[in-house]
Design a protein around this motif. Structure first.
Motif, PDB file in Angstrom:
ATOM      1  N   TYR A 191       7.268  18.541   1.819  1.00  0.00           N
ATOM      2  CA  TYR A 191       7.252  19.013   3.208  1.00  0.00           C
ATOM      3  C   TYR A 191       7.358  20.532   3.217  1.00  0.00           C
ATOM      4  CZ  TYR A 191       7.966  14.339   5.238  1.00  0.00           C
ATOM      5  OH  TYR A 191       7.829  13.038   5.630  1.00  0.00           O
ATOM      6  N   ILE A 196      17.990  12.202   9.250  1.00  0.00           N
ATOM      7  CA  ILE A 196      18.087  11.172  10.282  1.00  0.00           C
ATOM      8  C   ILE A 196      17.492   9.850   9.803  1.00  0.00           C
ATOM      9  CG2 ILE A 196      17.436  10.534  12.632  1.00  0.00           C
ATOM     10  CD1 ILE A 196      17.466  13.502  13.346  1.00  0.00           C
ATOM     11  N   ASN A 197      16.177   9.849   9.508  1.00  0.00           N
ATOM     12  CA  ASN A 197      15.518   8.594   9.124  1.00  0.00           C
ATOM     13  C   ASN A 197      16.115   7.981   7.862  1.00  0.00           C
ATOM     14  OD1 ASN A 197      13.935   9.092  11.291  1.00  0.00           O
ATOM     15  ND2 ASN A 197      12.009   9.318  10.179  1.00  0.00           N
ATOM     16  N   TYR A 198      16.309   8.800   6.824  1.00  0.00           N
ATOM     17  CA  TYR A 198      16.826   8.299   5.554  1.00  0.00           C
ATOM     18  C   TYR A 198      18.263   8.751   5.306  1.00  0.00           C
ATOM     19  CZ  TYR A 198      11.967   7.145   4.634  1.00  0.00           C
ATOM     20  OH  TYR A 198      10.704   6.622   4.716  1.00  0.00           O
ATOM     21  N   THR A 227       4.990   8.185  17.405  1.00  0.00           N
ATOM     22  CA  THR A 227       5.896   9.155  18.004  1.00  0.00           C
ATOM     23  C   THR A 227       5.858  10.458  17.227  1.00  0.00           C
ATOM     24  OG1 THR A 227       7.332   7.379  18.771  1.00  0.00           O
ATOM     25  CG2 THR A 227       8.272   9.576  18.687  1.00  0.00           C
ATOM     26  N   LEU A 228       5.866  10.365  15.887  1.00  0.00           N
ATOM     27  CA  LEU A 228       5.810  11.556  15.052  1.00  0.00           C
ATOM     28  C   LEU A 228       4.478  12.269  15.228  1.00  0.00           C
ATOM     29  CD1 LEU A 228       7.070  13.335  12.892  1.00  0.00           C
ATOM     30  CD2 LEU A 228       6.178  11.765  11.152  1.00  0.00           C
ATOM     31  N   ARG A 266      22.514  12.950  -0.527  1.00  0.00           N
ATOM     32  CA  ARG A 266      21.732  13.501   0.594  1.00  0.00           C
ATOM     33  C   ARG A 266      21.135  14.854   0.199  1.00  0.00           C
ATOM     34  NH1 ARG A 266      25.420  13.241   3.889  1.00  0.00           N
ATOM     35  NH2 ARG A 266      24.980  11.197   4.774  1.00  0.00           N
ATOM     36  N   GLY A 287      20.685   9.162   7.206  1.00  0.00           N
ATOM     37  CA  GLY A 287      21.705   8.409   7.918  1.00  0.00           C
ATOM     38  C   GLY A 287      22.190   7.201   7.158  1.00  0.00           C
ATOM     39  N   ARG A 288      21.423   6.754   6.156  1.00  0.00           N
ATOM     40  CA  ARG A 288      21.801   5.591   5.353  1.00  0.00           C
ATOM     41  C   ARG A 288      22.508   6.008   4.057  1.00  0.00           C
ATOM     42  NH1 ARG A 288      16.460   4.406   7.105  1.00  0.00           N
ATOM     43  NH2 ARG A 288      16.339   2.640   8.515  1.00  0.00           N
ATOM     44  N   VAL A 337      14.406  15.776  10.246  1.00  0.00           N
ATOM     45  CA  VAL A 337      14.267  14.444  10.846  1.00  0.00           C
ATOM     46  C   VAL A 337      14.140  13.374   9.765  1.00  0.00           C
ATOM     47  CG1 VAL A 337      12.750  12.964  12.216  1.00  0.00           C
ATOM     48  CG2 VAL A 337      13.305  15.270  13.015  1.00  0.00           C
ATOM     49  N   THR A 338      13.320  13.660   8.752  1.00  0.00           N
ATOM     50  CA  THR A 338      13.107  12.673   7.693  1.00  0.00           C
ATOM     51  C   THR A 338      14.328  12.539   6.789  1.00  0.00           C
ATOM     52  OG1 THR A 338      10.770  13.272   7.687  1.00  0.00           O
ATOM     53  CG2 THR A 338      11.563  11.961   5.844  1.00  0.00           C
ATOM     54  N   MET A 372       5.573   5.915  13.903  1.00  0.00           N
ATOM     55  CA  MET A 372       4.553   6.815  13.369  1.00  0.00           C
ATOM     56  C   MET A 372       3.828   7.518  14.511  1.00  0.00           C
ATOM     57  SD  MET A 372       2.982   8.253  10.915  1.00  0.00           S
ATOM     58  CE  MET A 372       3.406   7.305   9.467  1.00  0.00           C
TER      59      MET A 372
END
Length: 420
Positions: free
Chosen positions: A49, A26-28, A3-4, A38, A30-31, A22-23, A1
Protein backbone atom coordinates in the motif's frame (compact mmCIF):
# COMPACT_ATOMS: atom_id res chain seq x y z
CA UNK A 1 -15.52 -4.03 -1.49
CA UNK A 2 -18.03 -1.69 -3.14
CA UNK A 3 -17.82 0.62 -0.15
CA UNK A 4 -14.04 0.84 -0.51
CA UNK A 5 -14.34 1.41 -4.27
CA UNK A 6 -16.83 4.21 -3.74
CA UNK A 7 -14.55 5.70 -1.13
CA UNK A 8 -11.64 5.74 -3.60
CA UNK A 9 -13.78 7.14 -6.40
CA UNK A 10 -14.71 10.11 -4.23
CA UNK A 11 -11.05 11.08 -3.71
CA UNK A 12 -8.98 13.32 -5.97
CA UNK A 13 -5.95 11.15 -5.16
CA UNK A 14 -5.38 7.75 -3.60
CA UNK A 15 -5.32 8.19 0.23
CA UNK A 16 -2.56 5.69 0.94
CA UNK A 17 -2.23 6.39 4.71
CA UNK A 18 -5.99 6.03 5.13
CA UNK A 19 -6.00 2.72 3.23
CA UNK A 20 -3.20 1.33 5.38
CA UNK A 21 -4.95 2.41 8.57
CA UNK A 22 -8.36 1.02 7.58
CA UNK A 23 -6.92 -2.30 6.43
CA UNK A 24 -4.25 -2.77 9.10
CA UNK A 25 -5.84 -1.22 12.17
CA UNK A 26 -9.55 -1.82 11.59
CA UNK A 27 -10.29 -4.68 9.17
CA UNK A 28 -7.48 -6.96 10.37
CA UNK A 29 -5.82 -5.15 13.25
CA UNK A 30 -8.99 -5.31 15.31
CA UNK A 31 -8.55 -9.09 15.51
CA UNK A 32 -4.91 -8.88 16.64
CA UNK A 33 -4.35 -8.84 20.40
CA UNK A 34 -0.57 -8.33 20.43
CA UNK A 35 0.80 -4.87 19.60
CA UNK A 36 3.95 -6.39 18.09
CA UNK A 37 1.85 -8.56 15.76
CA UNK A 38 -0.09 -5.47 14.73
CA UNK A 39 3.18 -3.67 14.09
CA UNK A 40 4.27 -6.52 11.80
CA UNK A 41 0.94 -6.41 9.98
CA UNK A 42 1.37 -2.70 9.29
CA UNK A 43 4.91 -3.22 8.01
CA UNK A 44 3.74 -5.92 5.60
CA UNK A 45 0.94 -3.72 4.28
CA UNK A 46 3.38 -0.84 3.77
CA UNK A 47 5.15 -2.93 1.09
CA UNK A 48 1.98 -3.09 -0.99
CA UNK A 49 0.00 0.00 0.00
CA UNK A 50 2.26 2.77 -1.24
CA UNK A 51 2.51 4.95 -4.37
CA UNK A 52 5.57 3.09 -5.67
CA UNK A 53 3.49 0.04 -6.59
CA UNK A 54 2.16 2.06 -9.54
CA UNK A 55 5.66 2.27 -10.98
CA UNK A 56 6.51 -0.55 -13.40
CA UNK A 57 10.03 -0.77 -11.95
CA UNK A 58 8.80 -1.37 -8.38
CA UNK A 59 10.00 -4.66 -6.89
CA UNK A 60 8.33 -6.46 -4.02
CA UNK A 61 11.56 -8.28 -3.16
CA UNK A 62 15.24 -7.26 -3.53
CA UNK A 63 15.78 -10.10 -6.03
CA UNK A 64 13.12 -8.68 -8.33
CA UNK A 65 11.49 -12.10 -8.80
CA UNK A 66 8.33 -10.86 -7.13
CA UNK A 67 6.96 -7.66 -8.60
CA UNK A 68 3.72 -6.10 -9.78
CA UNK A 69 3.32 -7.34 -13.38
CA UNK A 70 2.74 -4.75 -16.09
CA UNK A 71 -0.79 -4.19 -17.28
CA UNK A 72 -1.80 -6.62 -20.00
CA UNK A 73 -4.15 -9.42 -21.00
CA UNK A 74 -4.80 -12.67 -19.11
CA UNK A 75 -2.02 -14.60 -20.85
CA UNK A 76 0.56 -12.06 -19.62
CA UNK A 77 -0.47 -12.59 -16.00
CA UNK A 78 -0.54 -16.37 -16.45
CA UNK A 79 2.96 -16.34 -17.89
CA UNK A 80 4.21 -14.26 -14.96
CA UNK A 81 2.62 -16.63 -12.43
CA UNK A 82 4.09 -19.70 -14.15
CA UNK A 83 7.53 -18.12 -13.86
CA UNK A 84 7.36 -17.79 -10.07
CA UNK A 85 9.38 -20.24 -7.93
CA UNK A 86 7.56 -23.39 -6.80
CA UNK A 87 8.77 -22.79 -3.24
CA UNK A 88 8.55 -19.28 -1.83
CA UNK A 89 11.88 -17.89 -0.70
CA UNK A 90 12.20 -15.98 2.61
CA UNK A 91 12.75 -12.65 0.87
CA UNK A 92 9.11 -12.50 -0.20
CA UNK A 93 8.33 -11.99 3.49
CA UNK A 94 11.26 -9.62 3.98
CA UNK A 95 13.23 -12.25 5.88
CA UNK A 96 16.89 -13.28 5.72
CA UNK A 97 17.97 -16.44 3.85
CA UNK A 98 18.83 -17.91 7.26
CA UNK A 99 15.09 -18.32 7.81
CA UNK A 100 15.12 -21.35 5.51
CA UNK A 101 17.91 -22.95 7.52
CA UNK A 102 16.11 -22.19 10.78
CA UNK A 103 12.90 -23.75 9.45
CA UNK A 104 14.71 -26.90 8.35
CA UNK A 105 16.39 -27.21 11.76
CA UNK A 106 13.02 -26.92 13.50
CA UNK A 107 11.46 -29.54 11.24
CA UNK A 108 14.41 -31.89 11.84
CA UNK A 109 14.03 -31.47 15.59
CA UNK A 110 10.34 -32.36 15.36
CA UNK A 111 11.18 -35.55 13.47
CA UNK A 112 13.86 -36.52 15.99
CA UNK A 113 11.47 -35.87 18.90
CA UNK A 114 8.83 -38.12 17.31
CA UNK A 115 11.36 -40.89 16.68
CA UNK A 116 12.56 -40.70 20.29
CA UNK A 117 9.01 -40.83 21.61
CA UNK A 118 8.15 -44.07 19.77
CA UNK A 119 11.43 -45.95 20.02
CA UNK A 120 11.22 -49.14 22.14
CA UNK A 121 12.97 -49.08 25.51
CA UNK A 122 14.81 -52.39 25.32
CA UNK A 123 17.66 -53.64 27.44
CA UNK A 124 21.10 -53.84 25.91
CA UNK A 125 22.07 -57.22 24.49
CA UNK A 126 25.58 -56.31 23.42
CA UNK A 127 27.27 -55.75 26.74
CA UNK A 128 26.39 -52.04 26.94
CA UNK A 129 24.41 -50.31 29.66
CA UNK A 130 20.71 -50.99 30.00
CA UNK A 131 18.19 -48.15 29.96
CA UNK A 132 17.84 -48.45 33.73
CA UNK A 133 21.59 -48.17 34.24
CA UNK A 134 21.84 -45.15 31.93
CA UNK A 135 19.10 -43.24 33.76
CA UNK A 136 20.35 -44.28 37.21
CA UNK A 137 23.90 -43.13 36.43
CA UNK A 138 22.62 -39.87 34.95
CA UNK A 139 20.41 -39.20 37.99
CA UNK A 140 23.31 -39.87 40.34
CA UNK A 141 25.62 -37.57 38.32
CA UNK A 142 23.12 -34.70 38.38
CA UNK A 143 22.40 -35.26 42.07
CA UNK A 144 26.09 -34.89 42.91
CA UNK A 145 26.14 -31.51 41.14
CA UNK A 146 23.08 -30.12 42.92
CA UNK A 147 23.78 -26.76 44.58
CA UNK A 148 23.09 -25.84 48.17
CA UNK A 149 19.92 -24.08 49.25
CA UNK A 150 20.12 -20.28 49.00
CA UNK A 151 20.06 -19.08 52.61
CA UNK A 152 19.64 -15.46 53.69
CA UNK A 153 22.05 -16.17 56.55
CA UNK A 154 24.84 -16.24 53.94
CA UNK A 155 24.12 -12.68 52.81
CA UNK A 156 27.11 -10.34 52.58
CA UNK A 157 27.64 -8.32 55.75
CA UNK A 158 29.42 -5.44 54.01
CA UNK A 159 27.17 -5.33 50.93
CA UNK A 160 23.92 -6.70 52.33
CA UNK A 161 21.52 -6.87 49.34
CA UNK A 162 18.58 -6.64 51.77
CA UNK A 163 19.85 -3.53 53.59
CA UNK A 164 17.78 -0.35 53.84
CA UNK A 165 18.86 2.28 51.31
CA UNK A 166 20.04 5.82 52.12
CA UNK A 167 16.51 7.09 51.49
CA UNK A 168 15.30 4.90 54.35
CA UNK A 169 13.37 2.60 52.02
CA UNK A 170 13.83 -1.09 51.34
CA UNK A 171 16.05 -2.02 48.39
CA UNK A 172 13.63 -3.15 45.68
CA UNK A 173 16.30 -5.30 44.06
CA UNK A 174 16.81 -7.00 47.43
CA UNK A 175 13.10 -7.82 47.44
CA UNK A 176 13.45 -9.27 43.95
CA UNK A 177 16.45 -11.32 45.10
CA UNK A 178 14.42 -12.77 47.98
CA UNK A 179 11.59 -13.76 45.65
CA UNK A 180 13.99 -15.33 43.17
CA UNK A 181 15.70 -17.26 45.97
CA UNK A 182 12.37 -18.72 47.07
CA UNK A 183 11.64 -19.90 43.52
CA UNK A 184 15.09 -21.42 43.06
CA UNK A 185 15.00 -23.14 46.46
CA UNK A 186 11.66 -24.76 45.60
CA UNK A 187 13.08 -25.96 42.28
CA UNK A 188 16.25 -27.28 43.96
CA UNK A 189 14.18 -29.30 46.45
CA UNK A 190 11.94 -30.72 43.69
CA UNK A 191 14.88 -31.73 41.49
CA UNK A 192 16.82 -33.19 44.40
CA UNK A 193 13.89 -35.28 45.68
CA UNK A 194 12.90 -36.55 42.23
CA UNK A 195 16.48 -37.63 41.49
CA UNK A 196 16.53 -39.69 44.71
CA UNK A 197 13.10 -41.15 43.93
CA UNK A 198 13.97 -42.19 40.38
CA UNK A 199 17.07 -44.02 41.61
CA UNK A 200 15.07 -45.81 44.31
CA UNK A 201 12.32 -46.67 41.81
CA UNK A 202 14.87 -48.20 39.43
CA UNK A 203 16.25 -50.25 42.34
CA UNK A 204 12.71 -51.39 43.18
CA UNK A 205 12.61 -49.95 46.69
CA UNK A 206 9.65 -47.64 45.88
CA UNK A 207 6.82 -47.80 43.35
CA UNK A 208 7.50 -46.29 39.92
CA UNK A 209 4.71 -43.69 39.77
CA UNK A 210 3.38 -42.13 36.58
CA UNK A 211 5.49 -38.99 37.11
CA UNK A 212 8.62 -41.04 37.70
CA UNK A 213 7.94 -43.25 34.67
CA UNK A 214 7.60 -40.14 32.48
CA UNK A 215 10.74 -38.72 34.09
CA UNK A 216 12.59 -41.96 33.26
CA UNK A 217 11.61 -41.73 29.59
CA UNK A 218 12.47 -38.05 29.25
CA UNK A 219 15.86 -38.43 30.96
CA UNK A 220 16.64 -41.33 28.65
CA UNK A 221 15.85 -39.07 25.67
CA UNK A 222 17.90 -36.13 27.05
CA UNK A 223 14.74 -34.13 27.74
CA UNK A 224 13.84 -32.11 30.82
CA UNK A 225 11.37 -34.00 33.05
CA UNK A 226 7.88 -32.48 33.12
CA UNK A 227 8.03 -32.65 36.93
CA UNK A 228 10.86 -30.09 36.86
CA UNK A 229 9.23 -27.88 34.23
CA UNK A 230 6.23 -27.30 36.52
CA UNK A 231 8.45 -25.42 38.96
CA UNK A 232 11.08 -24.09 36.56
CA UNK A 233 11.56 -21.00 34.42
CA UNK A 234 10.75 -21.11 30.66
CA UNK A 235 13.46 -23.01 28.78
CA UNK A 236 13.77 -24.95 25.52
CA UNK A 237 17.13 -26.55 26.29
CA UNK A 238 17.73 -30.31 26.26
CA UNK A 239 18.44 -31.97 29.61
CA UNK A 240 22.23 -31.61 29.50
CA UNK A 241 22.05 -27.92 28.57
CA UNK A 242 19.25 -27.32 31.07
CA UNK A 243 21.26 -28.72 33.98
CA UNK A 244 24.32 -26.63 33.06
CA UNK A 245 22.15 -23.51 32.72
CA UNK A 246 20.37 -24.26 36.01
CA UNK A 247 23.65 -24.54 37.91
CA UNK A 248 24.88 -21.26 36.40
CA UNK A 249 21.67 -19.50 37.41
CA UNK A 250 21.90 -20.69 41.00
CA UNK A 251 25.59 -19.72 41.10
CA UNK A 252 24.71 -16.20 39.93
CA UNK A 253 22.05 -15.90 42.62
CA UNK A 254 24.49 -17.20 45.25
CA UNK A 255 27.15 -14.63 44.26
CA UNK A 256 24.56 -11.86 44.38
CA UNK A 257 23.54 -13.02 47.86
CA UNK A 258 27.04 -13.52 49.28
CA UNK A 259 29.00 -10.76 47.51
CA UNK A 260 26.34 -8.07 47.11
CA UNK A 261 24.92 -6.56 43.93
CA UNK A 262 27.10 -7.25 40.87
CA UNK A 263 28.32 -4.52 38.52
CA UNK A 264 26.21 -6.10 35.77
CA UNK A 265 23.13 -8.29 36.16
CA UNK A 266 22.52 -11.47 34.19
CA UNK A 267 18.90 -10.80 33.27
CA UNK A 268 18.57 -14.24 31.66
CA UNK A 269 19.30 -15.93 34.99
CA UNK A 270 16.07 -14.77 36.61
CA UNK A 271 12.69 -16.46 36.86
CA UNK A 272 10.86 -13.16 36.41
CA UNK A 273 12.98 -10.54 34.61
CA UNK A 274 9.99 -8.19 34.29
CA UNK A 275 9.78 -7.94 38.09
CA UNK A 276 13.51 -7.26 38.34
CA UNK A 277 13.30 -4.38 35.85
CA UNK A 278 10.35 -2.92 37.73
CA UNK A 279 12.43 -3.13 40.92
CA UNK A 280 15.26 -1.20 39.25
CA UNK A 281 12.82 1.52 38.21
CA UNK A 282 11.39 1.59 41.74
CA UNK A 283 14.85 2.15 43.22
CA UNK A 284 15.45 5.05 40.84
CA UNK A 285 12.03 6.52 41.58
CA UNK A 286 12.78 6.52 45.32
CA UNK A 287 16.22 7.98 44.74
CA UNK A 288 15.06 10.86 42.53
CA UNK A 289 11.52 11.33 43.90
CA UNK A 290 10.10 10.85 40.39
CA UNK A 291 6.84 8.90 40.10
CA UNK A 292 7.58 5.43 38.75
CA UNK A 293 4.77 5.68 36.18
CA UNK A 294 6.73 8.51 34.54
CA UNK A 295 9.89 6.41 34.19
CA UNK A 296 10.94 4.08 31.40
CA UNK A 297 14.27 2.62 30.40
CA UNK A 298 16.53 4.23 27.83
CA UNK A 299 19.17 1.93 26.33
CA UNK A 300 22.82 2.82 25.95
CA UNK A 301 24.57 0.18 23.87
CA UNK A 302 28.22 -0.41 24.76
CA UNK A 303 31.08 -2.25 23.06
CA UNK A 304 31.92 -4.19 26.24
CA UNK A 305 31.46 -7.96 25.99
CA UNK A 306 33.28 -8.97 29.19
CA UNK A 307 31.67 -7.77 32.43
CA UNK A 308 35.09 -7.91 34.09
CA UNK A 309 35.99 -4.78 32.11
CA UNK A 310 33.30 -2.75 33.88
CA UNK A 311 34.72 -0.39 36.47
CA UNK A 312 31.62 -0.53 38.65
CA UNK A 313 27.89 0.08 38.66
CA UNK A 314 26.41 2.99 36.69
CA UNK A 315 25.36 6.11 38.55
CA UNK A 316 21.77 5.61 37.43
CA UNK A 317 20.13 2.40 36.29
CA UNK A 318 21.75 -0.98 35.80
CA UNK A 319 24.07 -2.84 33.46
CA UNK A 320 22.62 -5.94 31.79
CA UNK A 321 24.57 -8.71 30.06
CA UNK A 322 23.95 -12.18 28.63
CA UNK A 323 21.34 -11.29 25.99
CA UNK A 324 21.25 -12.56 22.40
CA UNK A 325 20.01 -11.37 19.02
CA UNK A 326 18.23 -13.46 16.42
CA UNK A 327 17.81 -12.40 12.77
CA UNK A 328 20.48 -9.70 13.19
CA UNK A 329 23.96 -8.97 14.51
CA UNK A 330 25.35 -6.07 16.50
CA UNK A 331 28.32 -4.09 15.18
CA UNK A 332 30.47 -3.34 18.24
CA UNK A 333 32.41 -0.55 16.50
CA UNK A 334 29.45 1.32 15.02
CA UNK A 335 27.11 0.26 17.83
CA UNK A 336 24.21 -0.55 15.54
CA UNK A 337 22.29 -3.49 14.09
CA UNK A 338 23.57 -5.14 10.94
CA UNK A 339 22.28 -8.09 8.91
CA UNK A 340 23.07 -11.62 10.03
CA UNK A 341 25.93 -13.48 8.39
CA UNK A 342 24.89 -16.52 6.30
CA UNK A 343 24.45 -19.52 8.59
CA UNK A 344 24.60 -17.43 11.77
CA UNK A 345 21.45 -18.19 13.76
CA UNK A 346 22.13 -15.87 16.67
CA UNK A 347 24.60 -13.27 17.93
CA UNK A 348 25.56 -12.06 21.39
CA UNK A 349 24.69 -8.57 22.54
CA UNK A 350 27.23 -6.50 24.50
CA UNK A 351 26.64 -5.05 27.96
CA UNK A 352 23.66 -2.68 27.82
CA UNK A 353 23.07 0.22 30.19
CA UNK A 354 19.39 0.27 31.15
CA UNK A 355 19.02 3.90 32.25
CA UNK A 356 15.75 5.17 33.77
CA UNK A 357 14.52 8.25 31.88
CA UNK A 358 11.56 10.45 32.78
CA UNK A 359 8.87 10.54 30.08
CA UNK A 360 11.14 8.57 27.76
CA UNK A 361 10.35 8.65 24.03
CA UNK A 362 12.48 6.24 21.99
CA UNK A 363 14.21 7.77 18.92
CA UNK A 364 12.09 7.20 15.83
CA UNK A 365 15.18 6.27 13.81
CA UNK A 366 15.93 3.35 16.16
CA UNK A 367 14.47 -0.15 16.01
CA UNK A 368 12.23 -1.12 18.91
CA UNK A 369 13.61 -4.61 19.41
CA UNK A 370 11.36 -6.93 21.46
CA UNK A 371 13.08 -9.04 24.12
CA UNK A 372 11.72 -12.51 24.84
CA UNK A 373 12.62 -15.16 27.41
CA UNK A 374 12.80 -17.96 24.80
CA UNK A 375 12.74 -18.24 21.03
CA UNK A 376 9.13 -19.44 21.04
CA UNK A 377 8.19 -15.78 21.60
CA UNK A 378 4.55 -16.70 22.19
CA UNK A 379 3.22 -17.21 25.68
CA UNK A 380 0.09 -17.01 27.79
CA UNK A 381 -1.62 -13.64 27.48
CA UNK A 382 -1.24 -11.64 30.68
CA UNK A 383 -3.74 -9.12 32.07
CA UNK A 384 -1.91 -6.41 30.09
CA UNK A 385 -2.69 -8.17 26.80
CA UNK A 386 0.99 -9.04 26.27
CA UNK A 387 2.63 -12.45 26.14
CA UNK A 388 4.14 -13.65 29.41
CA UNK A 389 7.21 -14.61 27.39
CA UNK A 390 7.72 -10.96 26.39
CA UNK A 391 9.95 -8.78 28.58
CA UNK A 392 10.19 -5.32 26.98
CA UNK A 393 11.28 -3.41 23.86
CA UNK A 394 14.90 -2.28 23.59
CA UNK A 395 15.58 0.79 21.45
CA UNK A 396 18.65 -0.09 19.34
CA UNK A 397 20.34 2.08 16.67
CA UNK A 398 20.17 0.74 13.12
CA UNK A 399 22.14 1.31 9.93
CA UNK A 400 21.09 4.60 8.26
CA UNK A 401 20.42 2.74 4.99
CA UNK A 402 17.66 0.72 6.65
CA UNK A 403 14.45 1.64 8.42
CA UNK A 404 12.60 -0.01 11.34
CA UNK A 405 10.24 -1.84 8.92
CA UNK A 406 13.22 -3.71 7.49
CA UNK A 407 14.07 -5.21 10.89
CA UNK A 408 10.43 -5.86 11.73
CA UNK A 409 10.06 -7.98 8.58
CA UNK A 410 13.36 -9.71 9.32
CA UNK A 411 11.88 -10.84 12.64
CA UNK A 412 14.74 -9.34 14.61
CA UNK A 413 14.36 -9.88 18.35
CA UNK A 414 16.36 -10.25 21.53
CA UNK A 415 16.42 -13.48 23.55
CA UNK A 416 17.27 -14.14 27.18
CA UNK A 417 18.17 -17.77 26.48
CA UNK A 418 19.00 -19.94 23.48
CA UNK A 419 17.53 -23.35 22.67
CA UNK A 420 20.67 -25.35 23.41
Amino acid sequence: MMTLRNFLDEQDFIPWPALVYVTGMINYGGRVTDDLDRRLLMSILAKYYNPDVLDDSYKLTPSGVYRVPQEGDLSLYQEYIRGLPITDTPDIFGMHDNATLQFEMQESKKVVDVVLSIQPQVSSAGGGKTSEEIVADLAKEIEEKMPRILDRENASKEKDPFAITESGMANSLGTVLGQEMDRFNKLILVVRKSLKDIQMAIQGTIVMSGDLDLMFTRMLNNQVPALWERYAYPSLKPLAGWVKDFLERVEFMDRWLCDGEPNSFWLSGLFFPQGFLTGALQNHARKTQIAIDRLNFGFNMSSVTDVAELGGQPENGIYIHGLYLVCAQFDLEKKMLIESSPGSMFAELPVIHFEPVENYNPPTENYECPLYKTSVRAGVLSTTGQSTNYVLNMSIPIHPDTDPDFWILQGTAGLCALDD
